[in-house]
Design a protein around this motif. Structure first.
Motif, PDB file in Angstrom:
ATOM      1  N   SER A 239      -5.471  -0.228   9.130  1.00  0.00           N
ATOM      2  CA  SER A 239      -4.515  -1.458   9.281  1.00  0.00           C
ATOM      3  C   SER A 239      -3.448  -1.134   8.515  1.00  0.00           C
ATOM      4  O   SER A 239      -3.445  -0.542   7.500  1.00  0.00           O
ATOM      5  CB  SER A 239      -5.272  -2.576   8.850  1.00  0.00           C
TER       6      SER A 239
ATOM      7  N   GLU B 100      -2.229  -3.386   6.338  1.00  0.00           N
ATOM      8  CA  GLU B 100      -2.629  -4.010   5.175  1.00  0.00           C
ATOM      9  C   GLU B 100      -3.123  -2.837   4.239  1.00  0.00           C
ATOM     10  O   GLU B 100      -3.177  -2.941   3.154  1.00  0.00           O
ATOM     11  CB  GLU B 100      -3.701  -5.070   5.284  1.00  0.00           C
ATOM     12  N   THR B 101      -4.015  -1.809   4.838  1.00  0.00           N
ATOM     13  CA  THR B 101      -4.767  -0.922   4.001  1.00  0.00           C
ATOM     14  C   THR B 101      -3.696   0.182   3.724  1.00  0.00           C
ATOM     15  O   THR B 101      -3.693   0.645   2.673  1.00  0.00           O
ATOM     16  CB  THR B 101      -5.759  -0.086   5.052  1.00  0.00           C
TER      17      THR B 101
ATOM     18  N   ASP C  78      -0.512  -0.390   3.338  1.00  0.00           N
ATOM     19  CA  ASP C  78       0.312  -0.790   1.955  1.00  0.00           C
ATOM     20  C   ASP C  78      -0.414  -1.052   1.004  1.00  0.00           C
ATOM     21  O   ASP C  78       0.271  -0.695  -0.452  1.00  0.00           O
ATOM     22  CB  ASP C  78       0.746  -2.371   2.675  1.00  0.00           C
ATOM     23  N   GLU C  79      -1.563  -1.106   0.945  1.00  0.00           N
ATOM     24  CA  GLU C  79      -2.325  -1.330  -0.503  1.00  0.00           C
ATOM     25  C   GLU C  79      -2.585   0.285  -1.034  1.00  0.00           C
ATOM     26  O   GLU C  79      -2.487   0.155  -2.069  1.00  0.00           O
ATOM     27  CB  GLU C  79      -3.833  -1.935  -0.070  1.00  0.00           C
TER      28      GLU C  79
END
Length: 329
Positions: A8, A10-11, A13-14
């Protein structure tokens, strides 16, 4: 398809924020090595050896050749080659051209190749004309009526049949004066984009497809560099099957150091012994079955393997007793 489906946003970016994923692609690392270590040998096989500067020139010319041929960004290029200089460099050229690279085993035949090419809507394939008695070009020609997406067949070697394109001629064609280098920068995959498709086995008999952004592979390579304490003095040997798995240190860890790679085109215990002795391989990459054949081979003591300081085994469980036997011998 350049956008990862396994991660994702989000993953992504993390991982980037935590610096688990680096900002450089493999092709950027190759460019830097060409600048900082131009005369050091990057890769060799039984026929040729290439410095980092020569590798960059070869890669750039092939990238321009792919673009000139009409292969578009995010299209799929299947590579069916044995361990070789061309295989090592093509994987980087594909990333640099923005073409999805799908390496497959040279032992795959009509049924598997039709499935792979059709399933991925591959635009092109790179292969030898023949290995031994098997004619790869004849195989692809027999499949082409059922592969409407396949437009380009690139042949590695000196014999290029009608209807195919010589990769050797592309790599020798001076296209860097014809096209601006900015064309490569526009095409090159970004670090979080999918640039590689690997195959994995499954219960159906047909392989499965796994998408990889290059940052995920390079993250694992950092661990290999640290775990094996790799330096520029090491020589990593590609003895295992060409497509991936056992050869991950070859494709991803070696450029980071950087150190030389030695590619063994066709495995046999004695050919592996000869290459280790000749090129002073320090980290041979194998599958357990190969290691078993080597440590139990009667000619083992006829060769100087003293350069080896560690083995990288992957693809199947390694029996403890086999690991001990390899260390003792």
């Amino acid at each position: 398809m350049a956008k990862p489906t396994r991660y994702s946003q989000e993953t992504i970016d993390e991982y980037v924020k935590k610096k688990l994923w680096k900002s450089e692609t493999l092709s950027v690392i190759f460019d830097r090595n060409a600048k900082e270590h131009p005369q050091e040998v990057a890769v060799e096989d039984s026929k040729s050896r290439v410095t980092w500067l020569e590798a960059k020139q070869w890669i750039d010319r092939v990238v321009f050749g792919f673009i000139e041929a009409g292969i578009k960004r995010d299209e799929v290029l299947v590579i069916q080659l044995p361990n070789s200089v061309e295989l090592y460099l093509l994987r980087v050229a594909a990333e640099k051209a923005g073409i999805l690279c799908l390496p497959v085993l040279r032992t795959m035949r009509h049924r598997e190749m039709e499935y792979i090419l059709k399933r991925t809507n591959a635009t092109g394939i790179v292969m030898p004309r023949k290995i031994g008695d098997f004619d790869y070009f004849d195989m692809i020609e027999s499949l082409r009526p059922r592969l409407p997406s396949l437009e380009y067949v690139f042949i590695v070697g000196d014999e290029t049949p009608q209807g195919a394109i010589s990769l050797k001629e592309i790599s020798q064609k001076v296209l860097e004066n014809k096209y601006p280098y900015s064309l490569i920068e526009e095409s090159r995959f970004k670090v979080t984009e999918v640039s590689l498709i690997n195959l994995t086995t499954g219960t159906t008999g047909f392989p499965k497809f796994v998408e990889y952004p290059i940052c995920a592979r390079l993250a694992g390579a950092v661990s290999l560099v640290e775990g094996f304490r790799l330096t520029s003095k090491d020589v990593i040997g590609a003895l295992g099957p060409a497509a991936g798995g056992p050869n991950n240190p070859v494709y991803y860890a070696a450029p980071l150091v950087p150190c030389k790679v030695a590619m063994l085109e066709k495995f046999s215990p004695e050919e592996a012994f000869k290459m280790i002795e000749k090129t002073k391989i320090t980290i041979p990459c194998v599958v357990p079955a190969q290691l078993a054949l080597m440590v139990q081979h009667p000619a083992l003591k006829n060769y100087d393997l003293s350069s080896v300081r560690a083995w990288f085994s992957c693809g199947a469980p390694l029996a403890y007793s086999l690991g001990v036997e390899a260390e003792e011998k």
